[in-house]
Scaffold this motif. Structure first.
Motif, short mmCIF file in Angstrom:
data_model
loop_
_atom_site.label_atom_id
_atom_site.label_comp_id
_atom_site.label_asym_id
_atom_site.label_seq_id
_atom_site.Cartn_x
_atom_site.Cartn_y
_atom_site.Cartn_z
N ARG B 126 103.71 114.33 82.08
CA ARG B 126 103.29 114.13 80.70
C ARG B 126 104.35 114.52 79.69
O ARG B 126 104.09 114.48 78.49
CB ARG B 126 102.02 114.92 80.44
N GLY B 127 105.51 114.93 80.16
CA GLY B 127 106.56 115.31 79.22
C GLY B 127 106.46 116.77 78.84
O GLY B 127 105.40 117.40 78.94
N HIS B 128 107.58 117.31 78.41
CA HIS B 128 107.71 118.74 78.20
C HIS B 128 108.55 118.94 76.95
O HIS B 128 109.67 118.44 76.85
CB HIS B 128 108.41 119.31 79.45
N LEU B 129 107.97 119.65 75.97
CA LEU B 129 108.66 119.89 74.70
C LEU B 129 109.02 121.36 74.59
O LEU B 129 108.13 122.22 74.67
CB LEU B 129 107.74 119.57 73.53
N THR B 130 110.30 121.67 74.42
CA THR B 130 110.69 123.05 74.15
C THR B 130 111.10 123.13 72.68
O THR B 130 112.10 122.54 72.28
CB THR B 130 111.86 123.48 75.04
N LEU B 131 110.30 123.84 71.90
CA LEU B 131 110.51 123.85 70.45
C LEU B 131 111.62 124.80 70.06
O LEU B 131 111.80 125.86 70.66
CB LEU B 131 109.22 124.27 69.75
N ALA B 132 112.34 124.42 69.00
CA ALA B 132 113.38 125.29 68.44
C ALA B 132 112.98 125.66 67.03
O ALA B 132 112.60 124.80 66.23
CB ALA B 132 114.72 124.57 68.45
N HIS B 133 113.03 126.96 66.72
CA HIS B 133 112.64 127.43 65.40
C HIS B 133 113.84 127.97 64.63
O HIS B 133 113.67 128.54 63.56
CB HIS B 133 111.58 128.53 65.52
N SER B 134 115.01 127.88 65.20
CA SER B 134 116.19 128.40 64.51
C SER B 134 117.39 127.54 64.90
O SER B 134 117.35 126.82 65.90
CB SER B 134 116.46 129.85 64.90
N ASP B 135 118.43 127.62 64.08
CA ASP B 135 119.64 126.88 64.39
C ASP B 135 120.18 127.28 65.76
O ASP B 135 120.66 126.45 66.52
CB ASP B 135 120.71 127.13 63.33
N ALA B 136 120.11 128.57 66.05
CA ALA B 136 120.65 129.04 67.32
C ALA B 136 119.87 128.43 68.48
O ALA B 136 120.45 127.98 69.47
CB ALA B 136 120.60 130.57 67.37
N ALA B 137 118.55 128.39 68.32
CA ALA B 137 117.73 127.82 69.40
C ALA B 137 118.01 126.33 69.54
O ALA B 137 118.09 125.80 70.66
CB ALA B 137 116.25 128.06 69.09
N LEU B 138 118.19 125.68 68.41
CA LEU B 138 118.47 124.24 68.45
C LEU B 138 119.80 123.97 69.17
O LEU B 138 119.93 123.01 69.93
CB LEU B 138 118.52 123.71 67.02
N ARG B 139 120.74 124.86 68.94
CA ARG B 139 122.04 124.73 69.61
C ARG B 139 121.86 124.82 71.12
O ARG B 139 122.45 124.07 71.89
CB ARG B 139 122.97 125.83 69.08
N THR B 140 121.04 125.78 71.55
CA THR B 140 120.81 125.92 72.99
C THR B 140 120.10 124.69 73.55
O THR B 140 120.39 124.25 74.66
CB THR B 140 119.98 127.19 73.28
N MET B 141 119.18 124.11 72.78
CA MET B 141 118.49 122.89 73.23
C MET B 141 119.50 121.77 73.43
O MET B 141 119.44 121.03 74.41
CB MET B 141 117.45 122.44 72.20
N HIS B 142 120.43 121.64 72.47
CA HIS B 142 121.46 120.61 72.60
C HIS B 142 122.30 120.86 73.86
O HIS B 142 122.64 119.94 74.60
CB HIS B 142 122.37 120.61 71.36
N TRP B 143 122.62 122.12 74.07
CA TRP B 143 123.43 122.48 75.23
C TRP B 143 122.71 122.05 76.51
O TRP B 143 123.27 121.40 77.39
CB TRP B 143 123.69 123.99 75.16
N ARG B 144 121.43 122.41 76.58
CA ARG B 144 120.67 122.04 77.78
C ARG B 144 120.60 120.53 77.93
O ARG B 144 120.78 120.00 79.03
CB ARG B 144 119.26 122.63 77.71
N ALA B 145 120.36 119.84 76.82
CA ALA B 145 120.24 118.38 76.89
C ALA B 145 121.54 117.77 77.41
O ALA B 145 121.52 116.85 78.24
CB ALA B 145 119.90 117.82 75.50
N GLU B 146 122.66 118.29 76.94
CA GLU B 146 123.93 117.71 77.36
C GLU B 146 124.18 117.94 78.85
O GLU B 146 124.61 117.04 79.57
CB GLU B 146 125.07 118.30 76.52
#
Lengths: 90, 436, 949, 193
Positions: B126-146
């Motif tokens: 069903r898909g999995h969303l990991t939310l980011a609430h800060s720039d730092a978290a968003l950066r880590t999400m991008h890192w994981r995605a890449e």
């Protein structure tokens, strides 16, 4: 919510403290071999029973101290009294 | 398929809609899912821990390596530990290449599990969303995605509008204290019916001759030749296990426990980089299904999914205090509720129905310890922290290969115990504070 | 079954003069004040309230209280409301749940026809292929999800929780609980009495017997005079470690629900008993009710539960129900006495015309079948205390075995007896609770520094000398000679459990998981013992052999809103924050801090700093005031570099590593006086470094004389940066020579700034410009900031925010701990190996850093894309050529307003770390670009001429 | 040069104020506050009088709070505090002593009224009963999730508490206390040292 017997403040909610984990001696950094130092960093006895551990009374007296707790029951042993020498890390 | 031919002991009662209808009409009952047998005095391998890891290991020993004279021992009942207490989320969107490769294989095995094991494990992709609430978290999400993309794993970072479309109940406005700035979206992630995985592996292993022994507690591991007391410890080898039902001789013992991994390993004289912490979870009363995906927030230490029964299932990070006591705590539910309402204010009138906890063996680098130990014949598949369930199929497959061949498969080489001697840890720590 | 309203009853709790109107499934109804939703509907003749989960069978009243599994309804935006408990309010919009299209005509009831195929766990055995179709199956299954609906507009109306520290908490205000509370209060204890129902009294409330009514008035009077705090419609939801209790208060005047957290010195558990359904064919038909339901309907709400009843009774409650029925004019067609070995075998027929079938085959027509088959002991709070209750087959229920000393059971949970015996047990329990609480209170007070001094020794732990309550024999009535429903909310029957046990799911836990029995709304309060009994029967064992399951919290469900309460999320702001807000700031949340990110155009802010002068509010910078002679020793231990020879007036940069050699924090520390230093840390690391320092000082080096005080917000910190910063600062500072000769780079001075004494300033350069960082007593921070703005107007002074600072630090190649480093970045990877002094005696992480010196480590390097217009995303991976092999990643990247090109920091494998190396960067778009590793970290002014100026 | 500055409180929002009320919250952040460190059982401790957890009045009129083992907060007017702190550092050469002006580092509020305890038990987990927290008691605890020093200092027999927190949390905590006191009719009083 554990009631942690702070040797200075008295019984306090565990939310008022920071858990410091198993207390373990720091090897002499000048002579420690890699295995010994990494044992200090990573290996833990992790017993199911009595454990000597450190706590920091973050919202209270701001002191680090050592307590003994049974990790199977979460009971603290013989809570130290104010001024009790066991309130400092050995 | 070679293992099946060799290992098959009896014809399974095949599960299917037709069989269900036939037995329904005839009023027939189904045969036992696994046999209740006497404990033998000797096995080719003994697996300690009747959870998903231990059962998967036994299954793959039999299926892939023809080792069927295998006993799985559990001190309670099958699936009584972390296997039955986790929140059954599966995903492969890890941070490190070694983590991604490993969990991606696990996801593949989950995908084909219903047919492999002939049991509906209800894998809901069903898909999995990991939310980011800060720039730092968003950066880590991008890192994981890449990193994920490079490994062929479907992950991408999406913005609040797209999040809203996927899960309208999330508050994507900028009002909250922790606004939702973006999310790592991982479509292949989902949830599985955890008990079905336990029963499926047990049933399939049983069909090939593996024995499951419940209420069989390991009291000691018998060794010889080691540098510690009683022949335990480095340089020695395993000769058997002592249980509450008597001694068993065996050349191979595989520690597949969670929560007791350190205590079991200590029986062989092996010290582990593990501390044991409870992981709590809770479930609400059911309501009509409205949350179509798995939602995780690392900064808020919460993960949420809604079962097909309509319950919201919640989990959080492990408790800070190391303990073997698994009574839940009130503060867990309080923080959880606060964080859930931060994300989804509209569920404030839903009621919490039940809370529970299980034990997690935490390692310093949020990665497992797998493979051989300084004691010959004693293998570990431990230190699974909060992510053991999603790894169960691949762990079983790989550790079975190690036990059967005597060689460490490449996929689990990064997770060797020896990394804590060389200091070369796995880099999952950054992303896995709440790794669901 | 036809229910109707009776004439006034002496025990009723309704006010017949007030008639609230409400809606039920769209139709108008009215009831009386004091009615529950269910009693009002029953009085109006409604008899079907819900449909069962799987087979959509019609369900009516079963227990007529909170635990009734058939009475879950939607009230407005509130799903799963217990209509057997929730009091009627005017204007309520009540709807049945789990029905489609309507309660009366439910199409899914057709499932009942195929029930033989939908045995427990059937879904594990099918829907496997084709695999692609499982999502479709899943959607269909999901429509079977029971329960109400969440209204997406429901707000979280918060209310603060409450902490309380009573001596004794009594859970349950039946006769024994009230006596315990009154006795404990009389002995001097502070007592909190918590009652699940809307009023105290327990089973006495719905007894029509004169002695019971007299006792109830007496108990109420005693309670009123006792000083006990009473919470009704409230539940002790959980007992956690050290008697930490969760209590939910449902009918609070200003909150939907309120959570109370009590640290009780002693908990008295007195919840009474819960009447257990009996398992027989048709036991879930509307019209089959428990004896308690019959008595509550009649005596509390004046509802006549039927016209012609059959009563199956095995105890006095059933006998009383028969008497009550008879008294109010219900024809009691038959009383079947279970104590004589007679059994009810089936309920057949429609809900209007039931037929009770006895095990011999005798049939009796009726519209009501009242069943009194025994009780379940709700031992939840005891389980949560670690007790393992023990089954007594002679009494057919579980009893406490060995709860901890600060948890005492009384009332029906502890045994049977006459009302007087129960009350006496309550009284002695209350006294014992007060005695033990006094001992705990003494201990707490003696060990709490702020408390009044205690007098005397700690009272001895009072022995439990209570005379145990006797136990009355009760037949073991679980299942009759037919199969029936065990879990009403999950639609799990005894047949399902027997089948599951035969299949091998033969322990209680496995069977529960496989069939979902006990997983529904009552969480086993009605179902657990019947479940255990069914498995025991299938295994040919006794209930005691099979054992019971663990009851988990909460005892009763509570809303997420109550659990959340007001969510305290502290935020911090600097003294200058109001200025930022008045001047168009865009803020950013950094940890707990609300900080200026920029004021509209960060690139322009950068250009202004590079050309003129800018001000940034850096108050969140962690600051620790250090005093004492051993500070150099401390700094040598914390930082990787050397600190013994730092002169007064000088500032030095340092990097801290953890014991595993991983970079922990960095910052500058200045020496203000002989034994007085100021240490700065990163903003996010401030709290952690403080605890880290205290840990070293208190545990490893307790003999050192150093006092550490966090002064982060005692000072407002303002960085004045840019070529005109000296001019600007000179206009407001007094008592300090600002010339480049007298006040050099990396020096610190104290000064009076804009009339504010006690400021100090240091020359450092995170932005790479000439800059003065002013630390001003925070009560004057706004004043100094405004003075600087005013004094610098002609110099072009302007504010800049975090984003501008991040750009400028990147232009200078300064790494940020936690962004350019990660949880495995060892000290040497930062390129600061010269600052790691391995010839010191000791410092945190020294051995690892010594070994790391010989290892090939990933390195932080400056990188410039060959195309200056491309800014690779932070997190873009550095790969080997066209392959997917990862060799590093971009950790920071920006377009540089100063250089007019893109600039980056990244971590790369050691083989790529040399200046001039060409690397391939994989952009998020999938495009691969070429970039060059630079010789040094600084993209701009690598020699630092500007900042030294 | 700008005018000689006045002290800026961390509480910057405007409130309707009243001089008295059944439950009164006032901002006293401008009060002079010093932090003293010394051995918990040395001569400085003797002179300050208050042991950990209790408070005392200095001869100068300053209030001394035993805020932690070996730590004291001295508060009052500038003259009162100066009088109490004067000479502490040189009192005993064997005692390691430091004195630090913490006025700017800490916000300080006072809540007074018979319902104070009921208000505080909404935001803090300490036991506020008389035996556990008598008049003069001093403790540190989390208040609305901010670590605070709290001292009970009754006014004419009416329960009253001083609450200190890190200055940057001042506005947040002030508002959190107003929220908690609302149901008891809390009134904001004029700021006073």
């Amino acid at each position: 919510m554990l009631l942690v017997p702070c040797p200075n403040c008295g019984p306090r909610n565990s939310a008022d403290l920071r858990y410091g984990g198993e207390s373990h001696a720091r090897p002499d950094p000048a002579t420690a071999a890699p295995l010994q130092w990494r044992g200090y960093l990573y290996l833990r006895d992790n017993p199911a029973g009595w454990l000597r551990e450190t706590w920091y009374c973050r919202s209270g007296c701001r002191r680090w101290f050592t307590l003994e707790r049974n990790t199977a029951t979460n009971e603290f042993r013989d809570p130290p009294q104010p001024g009790d020498k066991r309130g400092t890390k050995a | 398929m070679r293992g099946i031919a060799r290992g098959m002991r009896r014809r399974p009662a095949k599960y299917s809609a037709a069989a269900l209808a036939w037995r329904g009409l005839k009023g027939d009952s189904w045969p036992r899912v696994w046999r209740d047998t006497e404990l033998k005095r000797s096995y080719d391998a003994v697996v300690i821990g009747g959870g998903v890891h231990g059962l998967a290991t036994a299954y793959y020993l039999a299926r892939n390596h023809g080792m069927t004279n295998v006993a799985v021992l559990d001190k309670a009942y099958l699936g009584s530990g972390a296997s039955g207490r986790n929140t059954a989320i599966v995903r492969a969107n890890y941070l490190t290449p070694e983590g991604v490769a490993f969990y991606d294989r696990s996801l593949q095995l989950y995908n084909s599990m219903a047919l492999d094991l002939n049991i509906n494990v209800m894998f809901s992709e069903r898909g999995h969303l990991t939310l980011a609430h800060s720039d730092a978290a968003l950066r880590t999400m991008h890192w994981r995605a890449e990193v994920n993309k490079l490994q062929g794993v479907n992950s991408s970072v999406i913005g609040p509008d797209e999040i809203s479309e996927i899960a309208p109940s999330l508050d994507t406005s900028d009002h909250p204290r922790y606004p939702i700035l973006g999310a790592l979206y991982h479509p292949p992630g989902g949830i599985v019916r955890h008990d079905a995985v336990v029963w499926g592996y047990a049933r399939a292993a049983d069909h090939m001759g593996v024995e499951m022994h419940q209420k069989t507690e390991v009291l000691d591991i018998l060794c010889e030749g080691g540098d510690g007391p009683n022949g335990k410890g480095a340089g020695g080898r395993v000769t058997g296990v002592r249980t509450n039902r008597g001694d068993i001789s065996t050349p191979i013992v595989i520690n597949c426990t969670a929560g007791w991994a350190g205590l079991i390993s200590a029986m062989a004289g092996v010290r582990l980089p593990i501390t044991t912490h409870p992981l709590q979870a809770a479930v609400t009363e059911p309501v009509k299904v409205f949350l179509p995906t798995v939602v995780v927030s690392g900064s808020l230490h919460v993960y949420i999914s809604q079962t097909d029964r309509g319950e919201l299932v919640f989990g959080a990070a492990v408790d800070a205090v190391a303990t073997y006591s698994i009574r839940g705590s009130l503060e867990f539910t309080e923080e959880l509720a606060g964080h859930v309402l931060e994300l989804m204010p509209s569920v404030s009138r839903m009621r919490l129905l039940r809370q529970w906890s299980g034990l997690c063996d935490m390692t310093p680098d949020y990665s497992p310890v797998m493979g051989f130990t300084p004691v010959d014949g004693f293998l570990v598949d431990v230190g699974w922290g909060t992510y053991g369930f999603k790894a169960a199929p691949v762990s079983g497959e790989q550790i079975a290969e190690a036990a059967a061949t005597g060689r460490t498969p490449e996929l689990i080489a990064p997770f060797a115990l020896s990394r804590f001697e060389t200091g070369e840890l796995v880099g999952e720590k950054g992303a896995a504070a709440v790794g669901h | 079954m036809t229910m109707s309203r009776l004439g006034p009853q002496p025990t009723e709790v309704i006010d017949r003069s007030t008639t609230p109107r409400f809606r039920w499934n769209g139709k108008r109804f009215s009831g009386f004040e004091g009615d529950t939703i269910a009693s009002a509907l029953a009085a109006a003749g409604e008899h079907v309230f819900s449909r069962s989960m799987k087979y959509h069978r019609p369900r009516g009243i079963l227990t007529a209280d909170y635990w009734d599994p058939n009475l879950l309804v939607q009230v407005g935006d509130d799903p799963n409301v217990r209509a057997g408990h929730r009091l009627l309010e005017a204007g309520m919009n009540v709807q049945a749940q789990n029905v489609w299209p309507s309660l009366r005509h439910d199409i899914k009831a057709a499932n009942g026809l195929v029930s033989r195929f939908l045995t427990a766990g059937f879904y594990y055995k099918t829907f496997m292929r084709p695999q692609k179709l499982w999502p479709a199956y899943e959607r269909v299954l999901a429509t079977f999800a029971p329960g109400g609906k969440v209204d997406p507009d429901t707000p979280h109306r918060y209310h603060d929780k409450r902490y309380t520290h009573p001596d004794v908490v009594v859970a349950g205000a039946g006769p024994a609980g009230i006596e315990a509370a009154v006795a404990a209060a009389a002995a001097g204890a502070r007592v909190l009495l918590v009652e699940h129902e809307h009023a105290v009294g327990g089973h006495l409330r719905y007894s029509s017997q004169e002695p019971d009514r007299a006792a109830l008035s007496e108990l109420r009077a005693a309670l009123d005079a006792s000083g006990v705090e009473v919470l009704t419609d409230s539940t002790v939801t959980g007992r956690y470690e050290d008697n930490w209790l969760g209590i939910v208060q449902r009918s609070h005047p200003i909150a939907v629900e309120r959570l109370i957290k009590a640290r009780a010195k002693v908990l008295v558990v007195a919840p009474g008993l819960i009447e257990r359904p009996y398992v027989f064919s048709g036991n879930d038909r509307p019209g089959v009710i428990t004896s308690g339901a019959a008595r509550r309907l009649i005596n509390l709400w004046g509802v006549k539960p039927g016209e012609r009843a059959v009563v199956f009774t095995a105890n006095s409650d059933g006998d009383e129900a028969a008497a009550d029925l008879d008294r109010v004019g219900v024809e009691v067609a038959a009383v079947i006495d279970g104590r004589d070995g007679r059994r009810i075998s089936a309920a057949q027929g429609s809900s209007k015309a039931l037929e009770a079938v006895l095990s011999g085959g005798t049939r009796t027509e009726a519209d009501l079948l009242v069943v009194a088959a025994g009780w379940t002991a709700p031992t939840s709070l005891l389980n949560m205390s670690g007790d393992r209750p023990v089954y007594d087959p002679a009494v057919a229920r579980f009893f406490p075995s060995d709860p901890p000393g600060n948890v005492l059971a009384t009332g029906g949970l502890a045994g049977d007896g006459s009302l007087d015996e129960l009350r006496a047990h309550g009284t002695t329990t209350g006294k014992l609770a007060a005695q033990r609480a006094a001992a705990v209170a003494h201990r707490y007070q003696a060990r709490t520094a702020r408390a009044l001094p205690v007098t005397g020794d700690e009272p001895a732990w009072a022995a439990d000398l209570r005379v145990p309550l006797r136990r009355n024999h009760h037949p073991e009535l679980y299942r009759s000679d037919t199969h029936g429903m065990i879990d009403f909310s999950e639609d799990v029957g005894s047949k399902d459990l027997v089948a599951a046990a035969r299949e091998g799911y033969d322990s209680v836990e496995l069977a529960k998981r496989y069939t979902t029995a006990t997983m529904g709304s009552a969480q086993g309060k009605l179902e657990t013992v019947n479940t255990v009994a069914a498995i025991a029967e299938a295994r040919g064992e006794t209930i005691a052999q099979v054992g019971t399951t663990v009851w988990r919290p909460p005892y009763a469900p509570l809303t997420l809103g109550a659990l959340a309460g007001r969510v305290f999320e502290p935020v911090r702001v600097s003294s200058i924050h109001p200025w930022h807000e008045a001047n168009g700031v865009r803020t950013i949340l950094a940890g707990q801090w609300i900080r200026p990110d920029h004021y509209g155009d960060p690139a322009a802010e950068v250009r202004n700093v590079r050309a003129n002068v800018g001000l940034i509010d850096v108050t969140p910078l962690g600051k620790l005031d250090l005093r004492g002679p051993d500070i150099p020793n401390l700094l040598n231990l914390l930082y990787t570099n050397k600190w013994s020879k730092l002169p007064v007036g000088k500032v030095r940069y340092g990097m801290m590593c953890a014991e595993d050699g991983v970079v922990l924090d960095d910052g500058v520390t200045g020496r203000l006086g002989d034994d007085h230093y100021l240490m700065t840390t990163t903003s996010s690391g401030a709290g952690g470094v403080w605890e880290w320092v205290e840990n070293w000082l208190q545990t490893e080096r307790p003999h050192w004389r150093v006092h550490v005080t966090p002064v982060t917000t005692a000072y407002s910190s303002i960085n004045v940066a840019g070529p005109k910063s000296r001019e600007l600062v000179s206009r407001v500072a007094e008592g300090v020579d600002l010339s480049s000769e007298a006040f050099k780079y990396m020096e610190v001075r104290t000064a009076t700034v804009a009339g504010v004494a006690g400021c100090f300033m240091w020359r450092i350069g995170f932005t790479g410009e000439l800059s003065f960082e002013l630390h001003v007593p925070a009560g004057h921070g706004m004043h100094v900031w405004e003075a600087l703005m005013e004094a610098g107007a002609d110099l072009g002074v302007g504010p800049f925010g975090l984003e501008g600072q991040r750009i400028m630090r990147l232009e200078k190649g300064h790494f940020i701990v936690g962004q350019d480093t990660d949880g495995l970045t060892l000290g040497p990877s930062t390129g600061l190996s010269p600052l790691i002094k391995l010839d010191k005696d000791d410092f945190a992480g020294m051995p690892e850093l010594a070994w790391a010196a010989d290892r090939k480590l990933p390195m932080i390097v400056a990188i410039q894309p060959d195309d200056p217009n491309v800014v690779p995303e932070e997190a873009a991976q550095i790969v080997r050529g066209d392959t997917n092999e990862i060799l590093g990643r971009i950790t920071s990247s920006r377009m540089s307003p100063t250089l007019g090109r893109s600039i980056c920091l990244g971590q790369v494998e050691p083989e790529l770390a040399a200046g001039g190396t060409k690397v391939t960067v994989l952009l998020v778009s999938g495009e691969r670009i070429s970039a060059t590793v630079m010789d040094h970290h600084a993209h701009f002014d690598p020699d630092g001429e500007r900042l030294r100026g | 040069m700008a005018d000689s500055p006045t002290f800026e409180s961390p509480v910057v929002r405007g409130y309707d104020t009243a001089d008295s009320g059944d439950l009164l919250l006032t901002d006293a952040s401008a009060t002079i506050k010093w932090l003293i460190r010394a051995s918990p059982d040395g001569s400085v401790a003797d002179r300050l009088g208050a042991s950990f957890g209790s408070s005392s009045a200095a001869a100068s009129g300053a209030t001394v709070l035993g805020s932690r083992p070996g730590e004291w907060i001295v508060l009052g007017t500038a003259a009162e505090v100066a009088g109490a702190v004067e000479g502490l550092e040189g009192l005993d050469s064997s005692d390691f002593v430091s004195c630090l002006d913490w006025t700017h580092g800490r916000a300080l509020f006072r809540v007074t009224g018979n319902e104070t305890t009921r208000m505080l038990e909404k935001v803090c987990s300490l036991d506020w009963s008389d035996p556990m927290t008598p008049d003069g008691a001093v403790a540190s605890a989390s208040v609305a999730k901010v670590t605070c020093d709290v001292a009970r200092s009754d006014v004419d027999g009416t329960p009253s508490y001083l609450v200190f927190c890190d200055r940057s949390f001042g506005q947040y905590l002030f508002d959190a206390l107003i929220d908690a006191g609302d149901e008891f009719g809390l009134v904001v009083g004029p700021a006073r040292p």
